[in-house]
Design a protein around this motif. Structure first.
Motif, PDB file in Angstrom:
ATOM      1  N   GLY A   1      35.618  34.602 -50.222  1.00  6.84           N
ATOM      2  CA  GLY A   1      35.179  35.312 -49.026  1.00  6.84           C
ATOM      3  C   GLY A   1      34.490  34.402 -48.029  1.00  6.84           C
ATOM      4  N   PHE A   2      33.868  35.045 -47.042  1.00  8.30           N
ATOM      5  CA  PHE A   2      33.224  34.337 -45.935  1.00  8.30           C
ATOM      6  C   PHE A   2      31.711  34.517 -46.012  1.00  8.30           C
ATOM      7  CE2 PHE A   2      37.302  36.119 -44.562  1.00  8.30           C
ATOM      8  CZ  PHE A   2      37.970  34.970 -44.162  1.00  8.30           C
ATOM      9  N   SER A   3      30.990  33.432 -45.813  1.00  5.86           N
ATOM     10  CA  SER A   3      29.528  33.548 -45.697  1.00  5.86           C
ATOM     11  C   SER A   3      29.195  34.182 -44.344  1.00  5.86           C
ATOM     12  CB  SER A   3      28.875  32.163 -45.776  1.00  5.86           C
ATOM     13  OG  SER A   3      29.236  31.396 -44.622  1.00  5.86           O
TER      14      SER A   3
ATOM     15  N   ALA B   1      27.074  33.042 -42.316  1.00  3.40           N
ATOM     16  CA  ALA B   1      26.959  31.929 -41.355  1.00  3.40           C
ATOM     17  C   ALA B   1      28.323  31.592 -40.741  1.00  3.40           C
ATOM     18  CB  ALA B   1      26.370  30.705 -42.049  1.00  3.40           C
ATOM     19  N   GLN B   2      29.370  31.599 -41.572  1.00  2.00           N
ATOM     20  CA  GLN B   2      30.705  31.312 -41.030  1.00  2.00           C
ATOM     21  C   GLN B   2      31.167  32.433 -40.096  1.00  2.00           C
ATOM     22  OE1 GLN B   2      35.336  30.226 -42.339  1.00  2.00           O
ATOM     23  NE2 GLN B   2      33.864  30.749 -43.932  1.00  2.00           N
ATOM     24  N   LEU B   3      30.894  33.688 -40.456  1.00  2.00           N
ATOM     25  CA  LEU B   3      31.283  34.821 -39.615  1.00  2.00           C
ATOM     26  C   LEU B   3      30.555  34.779 -38.269  1.00  2.00           C
ATOM     27  CD1 LEU B   3      31.322  37.621 -42.337  1.00  2.00           C
ATOM     28  CD2 LEU B   3      33.334  36.680 -41.165  1.00  2.00           C
ATOM     29  N   ASP B   4      29.271  34.409 -38.293  1.00  2.00           N
ATOM     30  CA  ASP B   4      28.497  34.304 -37.042  1.00  2.00           C
ATOM     31  C   ASP B   4      29.081  33.208 -36.153  1.00  2.00           C
ATOM     32  OD1 ASP B   4      26.854  36.314 -37.968  1.00  2.00           O
ATOM     33  OD2 ASP B   4      25.213  34.969 -38.566  1.00  2.00           O
ATOM     34  N   TRP B   5      29.417  32.083 -36.778  1.00  2.00           N
ATOM     35  CA  TRP B   5      30.038  30.973 -36.032  1.00  2.00           C
ATOM     36  C   TRP B   5      31.383  31.410 -35.433  1.00  2.00           C
ATOM     37  CZ3 TRP B   5      34.765  28.963 -37.679  1.00  2.00           C
ATOM     38  CH2 TRP B   5      35.238  27.866 -36.946  1.00  2.00           C
ATOM     39  N   PHE B   6      32.204  32.091 -36.234  1.00  2.00           N
ATOM     40  CA  PHE B   6      33.512  32.596 -35.802  1.00  2.00           C
ATOM     41  C   PHE B   6      33.358  33.526 -34.592  1.00  2.00           C
ATOM     42  CE2 PHE B   6      37.330  35.390 -37.268  1.00  2.00           C
ATOM     43  CZ  PHE B   6      38.208  34.680 -36.454  1.00  2.00           C
ATOM     44  N   ASP B   7      32.356  34.390 -34.649  1.00  2.00           N
ATOM     45  CA  ASP B   7      32.072  35.321 -33.551  1.00  2.00           C
ATOM     46  C   ASP B   7      31.765  34.563 -32.260  1.00  2.00           C
ATOM     47  OD1 ASP B   7      31.577  38.067 -32.615  1.00  2.00           O
ATOM     48  OD2 ASP B   7      29.465  37.485 -32.534  1.00  2.00           O
ATOM     49  N   GLU B   8      30.981  33.479 -32.371  1.00  2.00           N
ATOM     50  CA  GLU B   8      30.631  32.672 -31.188  1.00  2.00           C
ATOM     51  C   GLU B   8      31.866  31.976 -30.610  1.00  2.00           C
ATOM     52  OE1 GLU B   8      27.775  32.405 -29.420  1.00  2.00           O
ATOM     53  OE2 GLU B   8      27.078  34.034 -30.705  1.00  2.00           O
ATOM     54  N   VAL B   9      32.726  31.473 -31.476  1.00  2.00           N
ATOM     55  CA  VAL B   9      33.966  30.810 -31.008  1.00  2.00           C
ATOM     56  C   VAL B   9      34.821  31.811 -30.226  1.00  2.00           C
ATOM     57  CG1 VAL B   9      36.114  29.679 -31.711  1.00  2.00           C
ATOM     58  CG2 VAL B   9      33.976  29.113 -32.887  1.00  2.00           C
TER      59      VAL B   9
ATOM     60  N   ALA C   1      35.589  40.024 -41.588  1.00  2.00           N
ATOM     61  CA  ALA C   1      36.367  39.099 -40.744  1.00  2.00           C
ATOM     62  C   ALA C   1      37.178  39.874 -39.708  1.00  2.00           C
ATOM     63  CB  ALA C   1      37.286  38.252 -41.617  1.00  2.00           C
ATOM     64  N   LEU C   2      37.782  40.986 -40.130  1.00  2.00           N
ATOM     65  CA  LEU C   2      38.549  41.811 -39.179  1.00  2.00           C
ATOM     66  C   LEU C   2      37.646  42.389 -38.101  1.00  2.00           C
ATOM     67  CD1 LEU C   2      41.079  43.866 -41.361  1.00  2.00           C
ATOM     68  CD2 LEU C   2      41.619  42.078 -39.690  1.00  2.00           C
ATOM     69  N   SER C   3      36.433  42.767 -38.501  1.00  2.00           N
ATOM     70  CA  SER C   3      35.493  43.331 -37.539  1.00  2.00           C
ATOM     71  C   SER C   3      35.153  42.318 -36.439  1.00  2.00           C
ATOM     72  CB  SER C   3      34.223  43.760 -38.276  1.00  2.00           C
ATOM     73  OG  SER C   3      33.258  44.202 -37.364  1.00  2.00           O
ATOM     74  N   VAL C   4      34.992  41.050 -36.830  1.00  2.00           N
ATOM     75  CA  VAL C   4      34.736  39.996 -35.833  1.00  2.00           C
ATOM     76  C   VAL C   4      35.941  39.872 -34.898  1.00  2.00           C
ATOM     77  CG1 VAL C   4      34.375  37.521 -35.475  1.00  2.00           C
ATOM     78  CG2 VAL C   4      33.140  38.702 -37.308  1.00  2.00           C
ATOM     79  N   ILE C   5      37.127  39.804 -35.470  1.00  2.00           N
ATOM     80  CA  ILE C   5      38.352  39.664 -34.657  1.00  2.00           C
ATOM     81  C   ILE C   5      38.514  40.829 -33.701  1.00  2.00           C
ATOM     82  CG2 ILE C   5      40.889  39.736 -34.814  1.00  2.00           C
ATOM     83  CD1 ILE C   5      40.623  37.975 -37.338  1.00  2.00           C
ATOM     84  N   HIS C   6      38.312  42.039 -34.220  1.00  2.00           N
ATOM     85  CA  HIS C   6      38.561  43.240 -33.407  1.00  2.00           C
ATOM     86  C   HIS C   6      37.482  43.494 -32.365  1.00  2.00           C
ATOM     87  CE1 HIS C   6      41.317  44.885 -36.825  1.00  2.00           C
ATOM     88  NE2 HIS C   6      41.924  44.004 -36.055  1.00  2.00           N
TER      89      HIS C   6
END
Length: 311
Positions: free
Chosen positions: A190-192, A194-202, A238-243
Motif C-alpha cells: 500500500g501507500f504511506s 506521506a506518499q499520498l500527500d506528496w501525490f496530491d501536491e503533484v 489513492a483513487l480519492s487523491v486522483i478523483h
C-alpha cells in the motif's frame, strides 16, 4: 511515444508454474521476449522517448538460488541496449530479492538523485517527470507500506505487519482464503500517508498548469482493473487523491498476469498489462503507447490488445 512492459520475472530456470500450480511460467524465455521487445522499440519510427517497466523484473526464486544480482544484471544489460531512459516500478519480486536499501543503490532506482521530484523519504521509490509540454508521468511506490524489503523490527516493517494482520488472520499471509477484503495479502502492498500527500501536491501542480498526467505503479488501484485480489491495500485512498483532481488520464499497472482494463466513473483509464512471465515463447507481451492531445493509443504485441483511450 513510450514502451510498456510488465512482470518479466526472469530466472535462469526451467519452466514452472504459479503458486496455484496451474499456470505455466516461462522463466528463461522471458529474457528472450524482453530482447524482442527492446529490438522492436529500437526500430520504432518516430522513436520512443522512454520505457515504463511496471515491476517484477526478476523472479523471487533468484534469491533462493543465490542468483539475484546476476539475474538483475542480465535483464538490465538487455534494457541497457536502448538509447532512451527506462523508468522502473518496484514490485513484490524486487522485494523478495533485495532490501529497499539495496534497491535504492541498484539499477532499478530510476528516481532522480537530487531535487524534489519525490517524497521526502528517499527509500520511497516515487517520483514525477515531464517528458513533454503539458504531460507529466508519476511513478508510485505501491509497496511503500509493506513488510517486504524492510528491516524486520523497523517501524516501517512493524506498522505494515500490524495493518496486514489486522485484516488477514490466516497463517499464510499470502492466502486470501475467507477474507472479507481479499486484497490484504502479503504479495500486495500500500501507500504511506506521506506518499499520498506528496501525490496530491503533484496533481495540484498539474491541475494548475493544465497538464495531463499518466500514473504508473506495480499494483492496480481500481477493483475493475484487477481480479479483486491483486489490488493495493489502500487503493481507495489513492483513487480519492486522483478523483479530487482533473489531471490524471490513465493509470498503468502490472502484477495481475492476465491483464485488465476499465474506464472509471471519473473518466480515468486503468490499464493493467499482461505479464511476460506467463507468455508462451511463440508470443510476447509488450506495447508502445502514442500520446496525443486528446487520446492515448496502445499498440500491443502478442497477448496485449491494441487500445484507444480518449481523454
Amino acid at each position: 511515444a513510450f514502451g510498456v512492459i510488465a512482470d518479466i520475472q526472469f530466472a535462469d530456470a526451467e519452466d514452472g508454474h504459479d503458486f496455484g500450480g496451474c499456470r505455466r511460467r516461462y522463466y528463461r524465455h522471458s529474457l528472450r521476449l524482453l530482447r524482442e521487445a527492446v529490438q522492436a522499440w529500437a526500430g520504432e519510427s518516430p522513436p520512443i522517448d522512454f520505457v515504463l517497466q511496471l515491476g517484477d523484473i526478476i523472479d523471487g526464486q533468484n534469491a533462493r538460488r543465490g542468483e539475484a544480482e546476476s539475474a538483475l544484471q542480465r535483464v538490465l544489460e538487455v534494457l541497457g541496449q536502448l538509447s532512451v531512459p527506462v523508468h522502473h516500478a518496484w514490485g513484490n519480486h524486487e522485494l523478495y530479492n533485495f532490501s529497499r536499501a539495496r534497491l535504492v543503490r541498484s539499477g532499478l532506482c530510476s528516481r532522480p538523485a537530487g531535487g524534489s521530484a519525490g517524497p521526502p523519504d528517499r527509500d520511497c521509490h516515487a517520483y514525477h517527470f515531464s517528458p513533454a509540454e503539458r504531460l507529466r508521468l508519476v511513478v508510485l511506490d505501491t509497496y511503500d507500506a509493506s513488510p517486504l524489503g524492510s528491516e524486520p523490527g523497523s517501524p516501517r516493517h512493524r506498522e505494515a505487519l500490524r495493518v496486514l494482520r489486522e485484516k488477514n488472520p490466516n497463517e499464510d499471509l499470502n492466502s486470501p482464503a475467507g477474507l472479507k477484503e481479499p486484497h490484504f495479502v502479503a504479495f500486495n502492498g500500500g501507500f504511506s500517508q506521506a506518499q499520498l500527500d506528496w501525490f496530491d501536491e503533484v496533481l495540484k501542480f498539474s491541475d494548475e498548469n493544465q497538464e495531463k498526467v499518466i500514473v504508473m505503479g506495480h499494483v492496480p488501484i481500481h477493483p475493475q482493473a484487477s481480479n479483486g485480489v491483486c489490488l493495493a491495500w489502500n487503493y481507495e485512498a489513492a483513487l480519492s487523491v486522483i478523483h479530487s483532481h482533473r489531471s490524471v488520464v490513465c493509470v498503468l499497472a502490472g502484477h495481475l498476469h492476465d491483464g485488465a482494463y476499465c474506464l472509471d466513473s471519473h473518466g480515468v483509464h486503468h490499464l493493467t498489462l499482461e505479464g511476460v512471465i506467463e507468455t508462451p515463447p511463440d508470443s510476447n507481451a509488450f506495447g508502445t503507447v502514442y500520446v496525443y492531445e486528446d487520446k492515448m493509443i496502445l499498440k500491443g504485441r502478442g497477448r496485449i490488445p491494441d487500445r484507444v483511450m480518449h481523454f
